[in-house]
Design an enzyme around this catalytic site. Structure first.
Site, mmCIF file in Angstrom:
data_model
loop_
_atom_site.group_PDB
_atom_site.id
_atom_site.type_symbol
_atom_site.label_atom_id
_atom_site.label_comp_id
_atom_site.label_asym_id
_atom_site.label_seq_id
_atom_site.Cartn_x
_atom_site.Cartn_y
_atom_site.Cartn_z
ATOM 1 N N ASN A 206 0.785 -1.239 0.000
ATOM 2 C CA ASN A 206 0.000 0.000 0.000
ATOM 3 C C ASN A 206 0.819 1.293 0.000
ATOM 4 O OD1 ASN A 206 0.683 -0.621 2.667
ATOM 5 N ND2 ASN A 206 -1.036 0.547 3.466
ATOM 6 N N GLY B 104 2.700 -5.502 7.288
ATOM 7 C CA GLY B 104 1.692 -6.213 6.514
ATOM 8 C C GLY B 104 0.533 -6.631 7.393
ATOM 9 N N SER B 105 -0.132 -7.695 6.980
ATOM 10 C CA SER B 105 -1.366 -8.081 7.670
ATOM 11 C C SER B 105 -1.062 -8.845 8.967
ATOM 12 C CB SER B 105 -2.208 -8.953 6.737
ATOM 13 O OG SER B 105 -1.470 -10.100 6.384
ATOM 14 N N GLU C 19 4.713 -4.353 12.004
ATOM 15 C CA GLU C 19 3.827 -3.191 11.834
ATOM 16 C C GLU C 19 2.592 -3.723 11.115
ATOM 17 O OE1 GLU C 19 4.512 -0.235 13.059
ATOM 18 O OE2 GLU C 19 6.579 -0.651 13.645
ATOM 19 N N CYS D 69 -2.866 1.713 6.680
ATOM 20 C CA CYS D 69 -3.005 0.999 7.957
ATOM 21 C C CYS D 69 -3.693 1.868 9.009
ATOM 22 C CB CYS D 69 -1.656 0.517 8.440
ATOM 23 S SG CYS D 69 -0.401 1.796 8.333
ATOM 24 N N GLU E 264 -10.278 -5.289 10.068
ATOM 25 C CA GLU E 264 -9.650 -4.222 9.279
ATOM 26 C C GLU E 264 -10.266 -4.225 7.882
ATOM 27 O OE1 GLU E 264 -5.521 -4.724 8.096
ATOM 28 O OE2 GLU E 264 -5.246 -2.562 8.181
HETATM 29 P P1 NAP Z 1 0.262 -9.051 3.422
HETATM 30 O O1 NAP Z 1 -0.617 -9.845 2.545
HETATM 31 O O2 NAP Z 1 0.425 -9.470 4.841
HETATM 32 O O3 NAP Z 1 1.693 -9.017 2.697
HETATM 33 C C1 NAP Z 1 2.772 -8.296 3.238
HETATM 34 C C2 NAP Z 1 4.061 -8.919 2.771
HETATM 35 O O4 NAP Z 1 4.201 -10.223 3.349
HETATM 36 C C3 NAP Z 1 4.129 -9.115 1.255
HETATM 37 O O5 NAP Z 1 5.439 -8.855 0.810
HETATM 38 C C4 NAP Z 1 3.794 -10.584 1.103
HETATM 39 O O6 NAP Z 1 4.264 -11.141 -0.091
HETATM 40 C C5 NAP Z 1 4.509 -11.153 2.319
HETATM 41 N N1 NAP Z 1 4.062 -12.494 2.718
HETATM 42 C C6 NAP Z 1 2.936 -13.155 2.357
HETATM 43 N N2 NAP Z 1 2.901 -14.369 2.952
HETATM 44 C C7 NAP Z 1 4.026 -14.476 3.700
HETATM 45 C C8 NAP Z 1 4.552 -15.479 4.561
HETATM 46 N N3 NAP Z 1 3.924 -16.642 4.769
HETATM 47 N N4 NAP Z 1 5.734 -15.232 5.188
HETATM 48 C C9 NAP Z 1 6.381 -14.070 5.011
HETATM 49 N N5 NAP Z 1 5.927 -13.083 4.197
HETATM 50 C C10 NAP Z 1 4.758 -13.275 3.556
HETATM 51 O O7 NAP Z 1 -0.174 -7.505 3.464
HETATM 52 P P2 NAP Z 1 -0.600 -6.550 2.271
HETATM 53 O O8 NAP Z 1 -1.941 -6.975 1.775
HETATM 54 O O9 NAP Z 1 0.512 -6.395 1.290
HETATM 55 O O10 NAP Z 1 -0.731 -5.156 3.058
HETATM 56 C C11 NAP Z 1 -1.844 -4.812 3.782
HETATM 57 C C12 NAP Z 1 -1.643 -4.989 5.268
HETATM 58 O O11 NAP Z 1 -0.488 -4.285 5.700
HETATM 59 C C13 NAP Z 1 -2.803 -4.393 6.054
HETATM 60 O O12 NAP Z 1 -3.133 -5.256 7.114
HETATM 61 C C14 NAP Z 1 -2.227 -3.077 6.577
HETATM 62 O O13 NAP Z 1 -2.838 -2.564 7.719
HETATM 63 C C15 NAP Z 1 -0.812 -3.478 6.853
HETATM 64 N N6 NAP Z 1 0.028 -2.289 6.933
HETATM 65 C C16 NAP Z 1 0.513 -1.901 8.149
HETATM 66 C C17 NAP Z 1 1.292 -0.747 8.248
HETATM 67 C C18 NAP Z 1 1.875 -0.301 9.561
HETATM 68 O O14 NAP Z 1 2.828 0.464 9.531
HETATM 69 N N7 NAP Z 1 1.356 -0.739 10.688
HETATM 70 C C19 NAP Z 1 1.552 0.014 7.110
HETATM 71 C C20 NAP Z 1 1.015 -0.417 5.885
HETATM 72 C C21 NAP Z 1 0.274 -1.572 5.806
HETATM 73 P P3 NAP Z 1 3.249 -11.377 -1.328
HETATM 74 O O15 NAP Z 1 2.754 -10.041 -1.731
HETATM 75 O O16 NAP Z 1 4.110 -12.023 -2.337
HETATM 76 O O17 NAP Z 1 2.166 -12.278 -0.815
#
Ligand code: NAP
Length: 472
Positions: free
Chosen positions: A151, A227-228, A247, A281, A375
């Site tokens: 994002n 991430g999530s 985060e 987020c 979320e």
């Molecule tokens: P996501 O699906 O959790 O993916 C995040 C990263 O993790 C991607 O690079 C993903 O790769 C990787 N990943 C997926 N499966 C994994 C595994 N089993 N082991 C290790 N890494 C893995 O999150 P997203 O949809 O990209 O982002 C949205 C989320 O991020 C939301 O929940 C949002 O709130 C959170 N976020 C938090 C912050 C903060 O600072 N708190 C800031 C921004 C976003 P792939 O894409 O290849 O699956």
């Protein structure tokens, strides 16, 4: 256009590639390498060897590389923003803001690189410490594994790469599958800025495969993940004694007290709810409004939401564009339907054109509905009426998450009370929860994560304290 992996300072081909499509148009925008086991091994080994080079590099040189990187991004800012609009459908004006923030984040990192230090300790406060001199140092950890979401593909990478380099670490970076282009762009610029080979390696491909390899490899000393919650919790469970910062997500809330001038806060609140299609987020997801100002707030909020321009992310007039995937559009429509069936009012939006979900305002959604308690990560906001600020605080805290919260109030005691009672990582007084500048400590409680970012705080996480004691 075919892209390559960036390993040990070289652009390398691999066996498999996947097509990267624009979330808005569905058109193929690039062919992206899918890193295999061997590529990941080479990236980790390159970072491991470069870790020694980075640890020896003096602070002024690390700062100079980061400063040069900032300048190089600035010189190509338009191109950088276009990449974001293409790969994640970020409306181009919002994309430009992200690029500006990225430039600043690397500049903060350059400055912080020069202020990493320990402290002297009064050991003679203990009888047995008499006659000794002691001080602490902060040493780089070595290899940092960075895993980033789609994002904010440029600025959230900067929040990992910036402090890691500032502290003298090497990095293996795994960007989200939907947003590899901006990371590869940064790798190119960092090489131009003089970063030693191997100090940054970018491996694109499967999150699960790359994630598991770097999380479980002993040469990688820390995982910094954004991430999530589901993926973050999995990482934490696999990481053993490795240092981990997470985060994660949130369902951030805003409280609006009686007596607040609604005219003054509507634009800001609507932006907080729908910027980047709500895929932030700290996006404003829940609003609890005092009954005395509720109707006025709702009327103005809906009116302003209806004025948002929906469309192509490359059009400078666009406010809201496509959600990241068709699956997410379906999920969001299901959640809206659940709210409708439970008796909530869909005051505006609630439908989609292709991957563009119209900005949606839901009134009086119960706390157990998904649009409230999970979320959303999409252009949906819930507005509920409350009788008092205390009732609102209780609703805000009734959440698995706790990243940031905001309150608008004219009363200093109410503000202080809210700052005290809200169970979150950051409280914004007289602002929305979505406020962030890149040097402030940023992170959550509960399922919103562990650890803090914001360059200085991330450097603390990415260094180890060493104690030195001299006997005089
Ligand atoms: P996501 O699906 O959790 O993916 C995040 C990263 O993790 C991607 O690079 C993903 O790769 C990787 N990943 C997926 N499966 C994994 C595994 N089993 N082991 C290790 N890494 C893995 O999150 P997203 O949809 O990209 O982002 C949205 C989320 O991020 C939301 O929940 C949002 O709130 C959170 N976020 C938090 C912050 C903060 O600072 N708190 C800031 C921004 C976003 P792939 O894409 O290849 O699956």
């Amino acid at each position: 256009m075919k892209r390559r992996l960036f390993i040990n300072g070289a652009w390398v081909d691999t066996r498999d590639y996947s097509m990267l499509r624009s979330p808005y148009s569905g058109e193929v925008i690039a062919e992206i390498p899918v890193a295999g086991e061997e590529d990941i091994e080479q990236a980790i080994q390159a970072a491991y060897e470069a870790g020694t080079v980075m640890a020896r590099m003096p602070a002024y040189q690390r700062a100079a590389i980061l400063e040069r990187l900032s300048g190089l991004i600035e010189a190509r800012a338009g191109e950088a923003a276009r990449l974001l609009a293409l790969e994640v459908a970020k409306p181009i004006r919002t994309a430009m803001l992200e690029v500006e923030r990225t430039i600043e984040t690397y500049r903060f990192a350059a400055e912080e690189a020069k202020r990493i230090h320990g402290e002297t300790l009064p050991l003679d406060a203990s009888k047995s410490g008499e006659g000794r001199l002691a001080y602490t140092l902060r040493e780089p950890l070595g290899v940092i594994g960075a895993i980033t979401p789609f994002n904010f593909p440029m600025n959230l990478v900067a929040h990992k790469v910036g402090p890691a380099i500032a502290a003298g670490n090497a990095i293996v970076l795994k960007p989200a599958s939907q947003s590899p282009l901006s990371s590869l762009f940064i790798a190119e610029l960092l090489q131009e800025a003089g970063l030693p080979d191997g100090a940054l390696n970018v491996v694109t491909g499967s999150g699960r495969l790359i994630g598991e390899r770097i999380v479980t490899d002993d040469r990688v000393r820390m995982i910094t993940f954004t991430g999530s919650p589901a993926v973050g919790i999995g990482i934490r469970n696999q990481a053993g004694l490795k240092r981990v910062t997470l985060e994660l997500g949130s369902n951030s809330a805003l409280i609006v007290d009686k007596g607040v001038r609604i005219d003054d806060i509507i634009d800001r609140s609507v932006t907080g709810a729908f910027a980047n299609q709500g895929q932030v987020c700290i996006s404003l997801q829940r609003v609890y409004v005092h009954e005395e100002v509720h109707d006025e707030f709702v009327d103005q909020f809906i009116q302003r939401t209806r004025q948002l321009k929906i469309g192509d992310p490359l059009d400078p007039a666009t406010d809201v564009s496509a959600v990241i995937s068709p699956e997410d559009v379906r999920r969001l429509l299901d959640w809206i339907e659940e709210a409708r069936q439970a008796g909530a009012t869909i005051a505006t939006g609630g439908c989609a054109d292709g991957n563009v979900l119209h900005p949606t305002v839901i009134l009086e959604a119960g706390s157990k509905l998904k649009v409230c308690c999970q979320e959303v990560f999409g252009p949906i906001v819930v507005i509920n009426q409350v009788k008092s600020v205390d009732e609102a605080i209780q609703q805000v805290n009734e959440s698995r998450f706790g990243l940031q919260a905001g309150i608008y109030t004219e009363h200093v005691h109410t503000a202080l009370h809210a700052a005290d009672q809200l169970h979150v990582g950051g409280v914004m007084i007289n602002d929305i929860p979505s406020f962030r500048v890149d040097h402030m400590p940023y992170g959550g409680v509960k399922e919103s994560g562990i650890g803090r970012e914001g360059i200085k705080y991330a450097i603390e996480e990415m260094t180890e304290m060493k104690l030195v004691v001299w006997k005089k």
